[in-house]
Motif scaffolding. Structure first.
Motif, PDB file in Angstrom:
ATOM      1  N   ILE A 264       0.849  -1.191   0.000  1.00  0.00           N
ATOM      2  CA  ILE A 264       0.000   0.000   0.000  1.00  0.00           C
ATOM      3  C   ILE A 264       0.883   1.239   0.000  1.00  0.00           C
ATOM      4  N   LEU A 265       0.560   2.193  -0.868  1.00  0.00           N
ATOM      5  CA  LEU A 265       1.203   3.505  -0.875  1.00  0.00           C
ATOM      6  C   LEU A 265       0.202   4.548  -0.396  1.00  0.00           C
ATOM      7  N   ILE A 266       0.639   5.400   0.534  1.00  0.00           N
ATOM      8  CA  ILE A 266      -0.211   6.475   1.032  1.00  0.00           C
ATOM      9  C   ILE A 266       0.472   7.796   0.715  1.00  0.00           C
ATOM     10  N   PHE A 267      -0.143   8.609  -0.151  1.00  0.00           N
ATOM     11  CA  PHE A 267       0.451   9.880  -0.567  1.00  0.00           C
ATOM     12  C   PHE A 267      -0.123  11.044   0.231  1.00  0.00           C
ATOM     13  N   VAL A 268       0.781  11.935   0.647  1.00  0.00           N
ATOM     14  CA  VAL A 268       0.395  13.172   1.323  1.00  0.00           C
ATOM     15  C   VAL A 268       1.103  14.331   0.611  1.00  0.00           C
ATOM     16  N   ASN A 269       0.711  15.553   0.954  1.00  0.00           N
ATOM     17  CA  ASN A 269       1.253  16.721   0.245  1.00  0.00           C
ATOM     18  C   ASN A 269       2.457  17.358   0.914  1.00  0.00           C
ATOM     19  N   THR A 270       2.644  17.132   2.221  1.00  0.00           N
ATOM     20  CA  THR A 270       3.719  17.826   2.938  1.00  0.00           C
ATOM     21  C   THR A 270       4.492  16.869   3.843  1.00  0.00           C
ATOM     22  N   THR A 271       5.705  17.286   4.186  1.00  0.00           N
ATOM     23  CA  THR A 271       6.551  16.501   5.093  1.00  0.00           C
ATOM     24  C   THR A 271       5.912  16.376   6.467  1.00  0.00           C
ATOM     25  N   SER A 272       5.328  17.450   6.964  1.00  0.00           N
ATOM     26  CA  SER A 272       4.721  17.405   8.305  1.00  0.00           C
ATOM     27  C   SER A 272       3.547  16.437   8.345  1.00  0.00           C
ATOM     28  N   THR A 273       2.729  16.435   7.295  1.00  0.00           N
ATOM     29  CA  THR A 273       1.605  15.488   7.249  1.00  0.00           C
ATOM     30  C   THR A 273       2.121  14.059   7.138  1.00  0.00           C
ATOM     31  N   CYS A 274       3.193  13.858   6.402  1.00  0.00           N
ATOM     32  CA  CYS A 274       3.774  12.529   6.258  1.00  0.00           C
ATOM     33  C   CYS A 274       4.196  11.988   7.624  1.00  0.00           C
ATOM     34  N   GLU A 275       4.864  12.829   8.391  1.00  0.00           N
ATOM     35  CA  GLU A 275       5.292  12.412   9.731  1.00  0.00           C
ATOM     36  C   GLU A 275       4.096  12.119  10.624  1.00  0.00           C
ATOM     37  N   GLN A 276       3.075  12.957  10.546  1.00  0.00           N
ATOM     38  CA  GLN A 276       1.893  12.781  11.378  1.00  0.00           C
ATOM     39  C   GLN A 276       1.162  11.481  11.052  1.00  0.00           C
ATOM     40  N   VAL A 277       0.925  11.232   9.771  1.00  0.00           N
ATOM     41  CA  VAL A 277       0.205  10.019   9.360  1.00  0.00           C
ATOM     42  C   VAL A 277       1.023   8.784   9.719  1.00  0.00           C
ATOM     43  N   TYR A 278       2.313   8.828   9.465  1.00  0.00           N
ATOM     44  CA  TYR A 278       3.192   7.693   9.786  1.00  0.00           C
ATOM     45  C   TYR A 278       3.143   7.382  11.292  1.00  0.00           C
ATOM     46  N   ASN A 279       3.274   8.410  12.123  1.00  0.00           N
ATOM     47  CA  ASN A 279       3.275   8.199  13.576  1.00  0.00           C
ATOM     48  C   ASN A 279       1.938   7.664  14.059  1.00  0.00           C
ATOM     49  N   THR A 280       0.836   8.153  13.479  1.00  0.00           N
ATOM     50  CA  THR A 280      -0.489   7.681  13.884  1.00  0.00           C
ATOM     51  C   THR A 280      -0.664   6.203  13.555  1.00  0.00           C
TER      52      THR A 280
END
Length: 416
Positions: A264-280
């Motif tokens: 599964i690939l999950i795309f986000v628009n920003t580095t901060s959102t990437c970190e947030q989604v990954y941590n969640t």
């Protein structure tokens, strides 16, 4: 007036053996890699590129454009390896794509040849058997271009629309201008190849329009019928969401019921959102997945770890990768059956490239898009275009602020 010659070749090659100019060495290497039948764009482009002619190669994602330029480079070297280093330069927008091109070159080339990567902290190393330099233009442009390009016979601009008009534009054109001066001195011995999946021609600043004012008239544009369309094997779904917390709730529900037989690939628009989604995701105890099989790829991750995360995902050790558009362009991922657009992209080009990470090489896949109210108009137009199997209107490839007005004008003219 359009300065390009458009190539309208019919499909005629059943195997690489049908291309008489491809060496037996290369055909054997392709078979060893499991590649036996040329794609449509390869059948059209290789007869032109194997002759050393310059071309723009434009086709949908997942159709093997990397081989379109690497095969002619290696094929010519096999017949004449007396050239001085470096023989070829490949310009790419990201370090991740540079590493993949390097890996593909190594899989095809003679074991004595070397390919040098140039990006970030990776410095260019030119040795007697360096046959290819692949890297990000802004890193390459810091070196003495006139000396380097003097021995260069082939210059490739991959993901050309992004390099010619995006953040790497200044460095890309600097390299091109230096190579063009040498090209004019000895055009028959030098070749330029521009490759992309979203190469718009409308507007003075579009990629093809910019090239048309600059490139030699003999350059051919070679493209497929499905250019500016997603792969046919993709199933799309669009989910209306209220806010980011709603998106996260839906994503966790989706991950909890996935079988994880593929990636599964999950795309986000920003580095901060990437970190947030990954941590969640990693902090959840309700998912049927080992947290050690979840990765993250964005500019907030150091280069060595990004490379490791990419390899772990490509090799199947990671089941889930949360990423920005660093992973959206050119990366060949064979076993992704689900792409989640957690953040909806801001233009159609980014949508096509993200969606193109699945259903590659004739396979099938799914793309799930979470759509906020602000994304509604662009999503509506994309959904309509895909449903009609129409090519994306090139105005939608714009990254400028005027895009919303353009979308409004296009929607007004459509029969929805």
């Amino acid at each position: 007036m359009n300065k390009f010659r458009y190539c309208t070749l019919w499909r005629c090659c059943a195997t690489y053996s049908s291309l008489a100019n491809v060496s037996e060495h290369l055909r054997n290497r392709l078979v060893a890699m499991g590649v036996r039948t040329p794609t449509e764009i390869q059948e059209k482009a290789l007869p032109v590129l194997l002759q050393g002619r310059s071309a723009v190669v434009n086709s949908e994602t997942g159709t093997g454009k990397t081989l379109c330029y690497l095969l002619p480079i290696i094929n010519r070297l096999l017949s004449d390896d007396e050239t001085k280093a470096p023989y070829s330069f490949v310009l790419v927008p990201t370090a991740e794509l540079a590493m993949q091109v390097h890996s593909t070159f190594d899989g095809l080339a003679d074991s004595g040849w070397q390919c040098s990567e140039v990006f970030g902290d990776r410095k260019m190393t030119i040795k007697p058997y360096t046959r290819c330099v692949v890297g990000v233009p802004s890193s390459i442009a810091t070196y003495g271009l006139q000396r380097l390009l003097k021995t260069t016979s082939v210059l490739v601009v991959d993901e050309a629309d992004l390099l010619l008009t995006g953040g790497e534009k200044a460095a890309t054109w600097k390299i091109l201008r230096n190579f063009r001066a040498l090209y004019e001195q000895n055009a028959g011995q030098r070749q330029m190849i521009f490759s992309g999946a979203t190469m718009p021609s409308r507007g003075k600043q579009s990629a093809l329009a910019s090239l048309a004012r600059w490139i030699p008239k003999s350059t051919e544009v070679i493209q497929t019928v499905g250019v500016h369309l997603p792969p046919q094997g993709v199933e799309f779904s669009y989910v209306k969401v209220v806010d980011d917390s709603h998106k996260m709730s839906l994503l966790m529900s989706l991950l909890s019921c996935h079988n994880y037989m593929s990636s599964i690939l999950i795309f986000v628009n920003t580095t901060s959102t990437c970190e947030q989604v990954y941590n969640t995701i990693c902090s959840s105890h309700d998912l049927p997945i080992d947290h050690n099989t979840i990765g993250r790829l964005d500019k907030g991750v150091d280069m060595d770890q990004r490379y490791l995360n990419m390899q772990l995902f490509l090799e199947g050790h990671y089941n889930v990768l949360v990423c920005t558009d660093l992973f959206a362009r050119g990366i060949d991922i064979p076993n992704v059956d689900l792409v989640v657009l957690f953040d909806f992209p801001t233009n159609a080009a980014d949508f096509l490239h993200r969606a193109g990470r699945t259903a590659r090489a004739g396979k099938s896949g799914k793309v799930v898009s979470y759509v906020l109210p602000r994304d509604k108009h662009l999503c509506t137009l994309i959904e309509h275009t895909i449903g009609q199997r129409d090519s994306f209107d090139e105005e939608l490839f714009s990254r400028k602020k005027m895009l919303k007005r353009r979308i409004g004008r296009i929607l007004d003219t459509m029969d929805m």
